[in-house]
Write an enzyme that holds these catalytic residues in place. Sequence first.
Site, PDB file in Angstrom:
ATOM      1  N   GLY A  95       0.839  -1.206   0.000  1.00 26.04           N
ATOM      2  CA  GLY A  95       0.000   0.000   0.000  1.00 26.04           C
ATOM      3  C   GLY A  95       0.869   1.249   0.000  1.00 26.04           C
ATOM      4  O   GLY A  95       1.969   1.238   0.538  1.00 26.04           O
ATOM      5  N   THR A 139       6.286  -6.796   1.743  1.00 29.81           N
ATOM      6  CA  THR A 139       7.309  -6.537   0.724  1.00 29.81           C
ATOM      7  C   THR A 139       8.683  -6.997   1.205  1.00 29.81           C
ATOM      8  O   THR A 139       9.459  -7.583   0.436  1.00 29.81           O
ATOM      9  CB  THR A 139       7.325  -5.023   0.385  1.00 29.81           C
ATOM     10  OG1 THR A 139       5.999  -4.622   0.058  1.00 29.81           O
ATOM     11  CG2 THR A 139       8.232  -4.721  -0.783  1.00 29.81           C
ATOM     12  N   ASP A 155       1.224   2.103   9.335  1.00 28.00           N
ATOM     13  CA  ASP A 155       0.881   1.274  10.496  1.00 28.00           C
ATOM     14  C   ASP A 155       1.983   1.259  11.564  1.00 28.00           C
ATOM     15  O   ASP A 155       1.729   0.874  12.707  1.00 28.00           O
ATOM     16  CB  ASP A 155       0.614  -0.176  10.058  1.00 28.00           C
ATOM     17  CG  ASP A 155      -0.465  -0.269   8.997  1.00 28.00           C
ATOM     18  OD1 ASP A 155      -1.302   0.647   8.920  1.00 28.00           O
ATOM     19  OD2 ASP A 155      -0.465  -1.250   8.235  1.00 28.00           O
ATOM     20  N   ARG A 207     -22.624  13.815  22.347  1.00 29.80           N
ATOM     21  CA  ARG A 207     -22.679  12.476  21.746  1.00 29.80           C
ATOM     22  C   ARG A 207     -21.417  11.672  22.049  1.00 29.80           C
ATOM     23  O   ARG A 207     -20.386  12.220  22.434  1.00 29.80           O
ATOM     24  CB  ARG A 207     -22.780  12.596  20.231  1.00 29.80           C
ATOM     25  CG  ARG A 207     -24.135  13.028  19.750  1.00 29.80           C
ATOM     26  CD  ARG A 207     -24.101  13.301  18.263  1.00 29.80           C
ATOM     27  NE  ARG A 207     -25.450  13.489  17.752  1.00 29.80           N
ATOM     28  CZ  ARG A 207     -25.729  14.083  16.601  1.00 29.80           C
ATOM     29  NH1 ARG A 207     -24.750  14.548  15.843  1.00 29.80           N
ATOM     30  NH2 ARG A 207     -26.976  14.210  16.200  1.00 29.80           N
ATOM     31  N   MET A 232      -6.910   3.192  10.656  1.00 34.26           N
ATOM     32  CA  MET A 232      -6.298   1.996  10.069  1.00 34.26           C
ATOM     33  C   MET A 232      -5.258   1.451  11.051  1.00 34.26           C
ATOM     34  O   MET A 232      -5.247   1.839  12.212  1.00 34.26           O
ATOM     35  CB  MET A 232      -5.665   2.327   8.730  1.00 34.26           C
ATOM     36  CG  MET A 232      -6.671   2.486   7.613  1.00 34.26           C
ATOM     37  SD  MET A 232      -5.816   2.727   6.034  1.00 34.26           S
ATOM     38  CE  MET A 232      -7.110   2.287   4.888  1.00 34.26           C
ATOM     39  N   ARG A 236     -22.140   8.294  17.027  1.00 34.96           N
ATOM     40  CA  ARG A 236     -21.815   8.457  15.603  1.00 34.96           C
ATOM     41  C   ARG A 236     -20.438   7.858  15.334  1.00 34.96           C
ATOM     42  O   ARG A 236     -19.532   7.997  16.148  1.00 34.96           O
ATOM     43  CB  ARG A 236     -21.789   9.938  15.201  1.00 34.96           C
ATOM     44  CG  ARG A 236     -23.128  10.641  15.341  1.00 34.96           C
ATOM     45  CD  ARG A 236     -24.119  10.197  14.257  1.00 34.96           C
ATOM     46  NE  ARG A 236     -25.362  10.954  14.316  1.00 34.96           N
ATOM     47  CZ  ARG A 236     -26.424  10.626  15.047  1.00 34.96           C
ATOM     48  NH1 ARG A 236     -26.398   9.535  15.797  1.00 34.96           N
ATOM     49  NH2 ARG A 236     -27.514  11.373  15.029  1.00 34.96           N
ATOM     50  N   HIS A 241      -8.810   5.566   3.723  1.00 34.68           N
ATOM     51  CA  HIS A 241      -7.594   5.880   2.965  1.00 34.68           C
ATOM     52  C   HIS A 241      -7.192   7.347   3.016  1.00 34.68           C
ATOM     53  O   HIS A 241      -6.114   7.700   2.534  1.00 34.68           O
ATOM     54  CB  HIS A 241      -7.747   5.389   1.524  1.00 34.68           C
ATOM     55  CG  HIS A 241      -7.785   3.894   1.438  1.00 34.68           C
ATOM     56  ND1 HIS A 241      -8.905   3.169   1.745  1.00 34.68           N
ATOM     57  CD2 HIS A 241      -6.811   2.999   1.155  1.00 34.68           C
ATOM     58  CE1 HIS A 241      -8.639   1.883   1.614  1.00 34.68           C
ATOM     59  NE2 HIS A 241      -7.377   1.748   1.262  1.00 34.68           N
TER      60      HIS A 241
HETATM   61  O1  F6P Z   1      -0.830  -1.302   5.655  1.00 39.77           O
HETATM   62  C1  F6P Z   1      -1.364  -0.066   5.342  1.00 39.77           C
HETATM   63  C2  F6P Z   1      -2.866  -0.102   5.312  1.00 39.77           C
HETATM   64  O2  F6P Z   1      -3.337   1.190   5.028  1.00 39.77           O
HETATM   65  C3  F6P Z   1      -3.520  -0.678   6.567  1.00 39.77           C
HETATM   66  O3  F6P Z   1      -3.578   0.245   7.630  1.00 39.77           O
HETATM   67  C4  F6P Z   1      -4.868  -1.078   6.028  1.00 39.77           C
HETATM   68  O4  F6P Z   1      -5.422  -2.112   6.807  1.00 39.77           O
HETATM   69  C5  F6P Z   1      -4.552  -1.565   4.646  1.00 39.77           C
HETATM   70  O5  F6P Z   1      -3.322  -0.968   4.276  1.00 39.77           O
HETATM   71  C6  F6P Z   1      -5.604  -1.210   3.619  1.00 39.77           C
HETATM   72  O6  F6P Z   1      -5.264  -1.822   2.418  1.00 39.77           O
HETATM   73  P1  F6P Z   1      -5.976  -1.519   1.026  1.00 39.77           P
HETATM   74  O7  F6P Z   1      -5.347  -0.257   0.495  1.00 39.77           O
HETATM   75  O8  F6P Z   1      -5.667  -2.714   0.210  1.00 39.77           O
HETATM   76  O9  F6P Z   1      -7.429  -1.323   1.299  1.00 39.77           O
END
Ligand code: F6P
Length: 370
Positions: free
Chosen positions: A10, A111, A133, A168, A175, A271, A277
């Site tokens: 990613g 990778t 991450d 709330r 992620m 909520r 992303h």
């Molecule tokens: O490893 C980076 C990351 O953004 C993670 O935090 C997330 O779980 C994953 O990649 C999302 O992957 P994709 O872009 O395939 O949805």
Amino acid sequence: MKVGILTGGGDCPGLNAVIRAVAKSLMVDCGAEIVGFEEGFLGLIERRSMPLSYRDVSGILAEGGTILGTHNKANPTSFYGADGADVSDQVFEYYQELGLDGIVVLGGDGTMSICHEMSKKGMRFIGVPKTIDNDLMQTDRTFGFDTAVAIATDGIDRLQTTGQSHGRVMILETMGRYTGWLALYAGIAGGADVILIPEIPYDINEIARVCEARAKRQRFTIIAVAEGARAKEGSLTVREVVEGSPDPLRLGGVGNVLKQQLEGLINQEIRTTVLGHIQRGGSPSPFDRILATQFGCYAGALAAQGKWGRMVALQDNKLTSVKLEHVANQTRYVKPDSMAVTSAMAIGASFGDPDLKLPLAHLGDLVPAV
Ligand code: F6P
């Protein structure tokens, strides 16, 4: 010298900053030729590469994404495009034809594991630790993480004002895959009241208790939840399964699961916001630009010295390198008794586990119970 560069897995902020640093430092210092592979290992498999000039790698420091493109499914040892067949011999042939000294690979654990496998064929790699991450072994930091923390922190800040206004419970899902670095750091930076990470499975009744207590005092609660978090007796929330990927599970949705679990236990409106992303896109932070530049130059220096088979790492605030085999197929988790968790608890954050007691949290009246 002739050195390849590829970006695998990613994307994340800072990839271009590393490409620029590797290429410029090797061109200036050793007059090296630089070859870029398109879309990570897919470019090696499909013989797609291009020479990179000084001009190509100029003006890209602040650009998000990667000028080379990336791919998170192309593993030469079991290639999805050939029904899972091992195409690593063809990849090695192409590598030899190009006459490369080696390849600098910007990637995460998947990778690095591929690099380790391909090293056994005779290919030479230097890894640069990339991922929002922050879960790569042997390095205290990966580039991209700081930017993602800043984005998630901004998300918490914004949820705070709207949550406060309406009284709330506001849930922010970050992620992070199987680790809680991103939720933990953004949670601390944004002052979240509840931080839920995979390393500390939560008890929903404890979270409900915290929300109810806060409802009486501050009216609102902010919960930062990592996508890999789960209840003590629960399981991971999987968004989708990507066949052919080194790690086919894509997590996501735990924020909505948590909302459902809390409804019925508390009286407040809830909520959920899933950042997704957005955390990975856009320009790298100044910290990541500096880290990426230093990582890239260090990788260049390793290549110039012929020290292949290693990954650049940051340990105790110093640049160093570690063997790829010590990074491959591993994950670096948050330690539940770490200073970050302990200090978050000491200022009153809950990790959703009533049994978690940490030394600072024992400072009696200095640490008010939430
Ligand atoms: O490893 C980076 C990351 O953004 C993670 O935090 C997330 O779980 C994953 O990649 C999302 O992957 P994709 O872009 O395939 O949805």
